[in-house]
Design an enzyme around this catalytic site. Structure first.
Site, short mmCIF file in Angstrom:
data_model
loop_
_atom_site.label_atom_id
_atom_site.label_comp_id
_atom_site.label_asym_id
_atom_site.label_seq_id
_atom_site.Cartn_x
_atom_site.Cartn_y
_atom_site.Cartn_z
N GLY A 173 -27.41 -3.08 21.16
CA GLY A 173 -26.73 -2.84 19.90
C GLY A 173 -27.24 -1.55 19.26
N ALA A 174 -27.56 -1.63 17.94
CA ALA A 174 -28.01 -0.44 17.22
C ALA A 174 -29.34 0.11 17.75
CB ALA A 174 -28.14 -0.76 15.74
N SER B 265 -28.23 -3.36 27.14
CA SER B 265 -27.70 -2.79 25.89
C SER B 265 -28.26 -3.57 24.72
CB SER B 265 -26.17 -2.82 25.90
OG SER B 265 -25.70 -4.14 25.88
N GLY C 111 -29.81 0.80 20.78
CA GLY C 111 -29.52 1.66 21.93
C GLY C 111 -29.50 0.91 23.24
N GLY D 95 -20.32 -2.48 24.63
CA GLY D 95 -21.07 -2.64 25.89
C GLY D 95 -20.23 -2.21 27.09
N ASP D 96 -18.94 -2.46 27.01
CA ASP D 96 -18.04 -2.07 28.11
C ASP D 96 -17.93 -0.55 28.16
OD1 ASP D 96 -17.68 -4.84 28.17
OD2 ASP D 96 -15.95 -4.71 26.83
N1 LIG Z 1 -24.56 -0.68 15.34
C1 LIG Z 1 -24.63 0.20 16.34
N2 LIG Z 1 -25.03 1.46 16.11
C2 LIG Z 1 -25.10 2.36 17.11
N3 LIG Z 1 -24.79 2.10 18.40
C3 LIG Z 1 -24.40 0.85 18.69
C4 LIG Z 1 -24.30 -0.17 17.69
N4 LIG Z 1 -23.86 -1.29 18.29
C5 LIG Z 1 -23.71 -1.00 19.59
N5 LIG Z 1 -24.03 0.29 19.84
C6 LIG Z 1 -23.96 1.00 21.12
O1 LIG Z 1 -23.12 0.27 22.01
C7 LIG Z 1 -23.89 -0.20 23.12
C8 LIG Z 1 -23.47 -1.61 23.49
O2 LIG Z 1 -23.69 -2.47 22.38
P1 LIG Z 1 -24.09 -4.01 22.54
O3 LIG Z 1 -25.47 -4.13 23.03
O4 LIG Z 1 -23.75 -4.65 21.24
O5 LIG Z 1 -23.10 -4.44 23.72
P2 LIG Z 1 -22.43 -5.83 24.08
O6 LIG Z 1 -23.04 -6.94 23.33
O7 LIG Z 1 -22.39 -5.89 25.56
O8 LIG Z 1 -20.96 -5.56 23.54
P3 LIG Z 1 -19.56 -6.14 24.06
O9 LIG Z 1 -19.84 -7.39 24.83
O10 LIG Z 1 -18.75 -6.39 22.81
O11 LIG Z 1 -18.96 -5.05 24.88
C9 LIG Z 1 -25.35 -0.11 22.70
O12 LIG Z 1 -26.18 0.07 23.84
C10 LIG Z 1 -25.33 1.11 21.79
O13 LIG Z 1 -25.35 2.27 22.57
O1 LIG Z 2 -15.63 -14.29 26.73
P1 LIG Z 2 -16.19 -13.11 27.49
O2 LIG Z 2 -15.45 -12.91 28.80
O3 LIG Z 2 -17.66 -13.12 27.63
O4 LIG Z 2 -15.91 -11.82 26.60
C1 LIG Z 2 -14.59 -11.44 26.30
C2 LIG Z 2 -14.61 -10.36 25.25
O5 LIG Z 2 -15.26 -10.79 24.06
O6 LIG Z 2 -15.34 -9.24 25.77
C3 LIG Z 2 -14.71 -8.02 25.40
C4 LIG Z 2 -15.68 -7.14 24.70
O7 LIG Z 2 -16.76 -6.82 25.52
C5 LIG Z 2 -13.49 -8.39 24.58
O8 LIG Z 2 -12.42 -7.53 24.87
C6 LIG Z 2 -13.21 -9.82 24.94
O9 LIG Z 2 -12.55 -10.52 23.89
#
Ligand SMILES: Nc1ncnc2c1ncn2[C@@H]1O[C@H](COP(=O)(O)OP(=O)(O)OP(=O)(O)O)[C@@H](O)[C@H]1O
Ligand SMILES: O=P(O)(O)OC[C@@]1(O)O[C@H](CO)[C@@H](O)[C@@H]1O
Length: 314
Positions: A222-223, A220, A225, A251-252
């Protein structure tokens, strides 16, 4: 049924503020309290979209009791393992331009006997699961090798296992031969020890993680994709969000949508992107339901432009 495992769940407190000014009293415009932890969020997203799921989580203290109450009020089916420590609270500060600052506690110690109890619950419930999804940080007191052993036991038992974690635990999961890993950009860069500046860099890094043993890598970005790399090849995609509210849990949601849609190929990636984008449009760690999904804004690219640079990292 999709079984999720969150070894280090949390209460997520999110506040919307005008500006993050160090050393000042900041008045929050609004506040949200959500159940948190990555596996917990996957279960919440699945439930919100009518996909059966159960969540295994160790909980302790008043915060743990509150977490259980919040999850029960959402209707999440739980397998709770009581622990001596106190479940953590994680804080999110969200600014109007979409900047999110997150403060995560390290969480309570998970002792050997408590982890054995979690393992017993997971192995017993895994039999009836289409997927087991182990997500989030490895709590204090639990050696990464013990987490790797849990992954190996599930893989040996023929379970389809997806893992979203970071650091050495991500590598341990890949080496255990899990079916799927879902790193974000930072986690993937850390795993391969090199910055990721283009889609091509992401594809190369994902290919390296596959050589360690992971079947599929869903990265993943972020923005930017997400990128799907498996034995069949590479698919990329994105889903623009006009007004991001909180990226926490996006991401979840992406992982939940991908699994709900069959966990392979462009269609599953597109569904995951729709769920991830919808999560970004909602405040705090709120998970999207069917009314939040805008599938027509999703674009997937079966023949991606791998030289495309990624957005600069904030
Ligand atoms: N600013 C954004 N604009 C559009 N889509 C986004 C944006 N941020 C995240 N996404 C979408 O959400 C998905 C997951 O985002 P990201 O890569 O930030 O996950 P992450 O860091 O695992 O998040 P988290 O740990 O908080 O669940 C991306 O693959 C994208 O599809
Ligand atoms: O500290 P970790 O376990 O890496 O991440 C925990 C966490 O940031 O992940 C979720 C978002 O993906 C939140 O609900 C939670 O606070």
């Amino acid at each position: 049924m999709i079984l999720t495992v969150t070894l280090n769940p949390s209460l997520d407190r999110a506040m919307e503020i005008d500006r993050l000014a160090r050393g000042e009293v900041i008045r929050a415009a609004s506040a949200h309290l959500d159940p948190g932890g990555k596996g917990v969020n996957v279960s919440r997203a699945l439930l919100a979209n009518g996909v059966p799921s159960r969540a295994v989580l160790p909980v302790g203290g008043e915060e743990g009791a509150q977490l259980v109450r919040l999850l029960e009020s959402e209707g999440v089916e739980l397998l709770v393992v009581p622990i001596a420590g106190r479940t953590r609270s994680n804080i999110t500060l969200a600014e109007p331009d979409g900047t999110v600052t997150k403060i995560n506690e390290s969480g309570p110690v998970l002792t050997g006997p408590e982890f054995a109890e979690v393992t017993r619950a997971v192995l017993a419930a895994a039999d009836s699961a289409d997927w087991v999804v182990a997500c989030g940080s490895v709590p204090p007191g639990l050696p990464v090798a013990a987490f790797g052993d849990l992954c190996a036991r599930l893989v040996d038992a023929g379970v389809r296992l997806a893992v979203d974690t970071s650091g050495p635990a991500l590598r341990a999961a890949a080496e255990a031969g899990v079916a799927l890993v879902k790193p974000n950009r930072e986690e993937l860069a850390e795993a391969v020890g090199a910055p990721l500046r283009s889609l091509g860099d992401v594809v190369d890094a994902a290919a390296q993680v596959r050589t360690w043993g992971a079947g599929t890598v869903l990265a993943s970005l972020g923005a930017d994709g997400a990128v799907l790399v498996d034995a069949k090849g590479v698919v990329t995609g994105e889903s623009p969000v006009a007004q991001p509210k909180s990226t926490v849990g996006a991401g979840d949601a992406l992982l939940a949508g991908f699994l709900a849609a069959g966990a392979r190929g462009p269609d599953a990636l597109a569904e995951g992107l729709a769920w991830g984008a919808a999560a970004v449009s909602l405040p705090g760690s709120r998970m999207p339901g069917p009314a939040d999904l805008l599938r027509n804004t999703v674009r997937v690219h079966p023949r991606p432009d791998l030289v495309r640079p990624l957005l600069p990292q904030g």
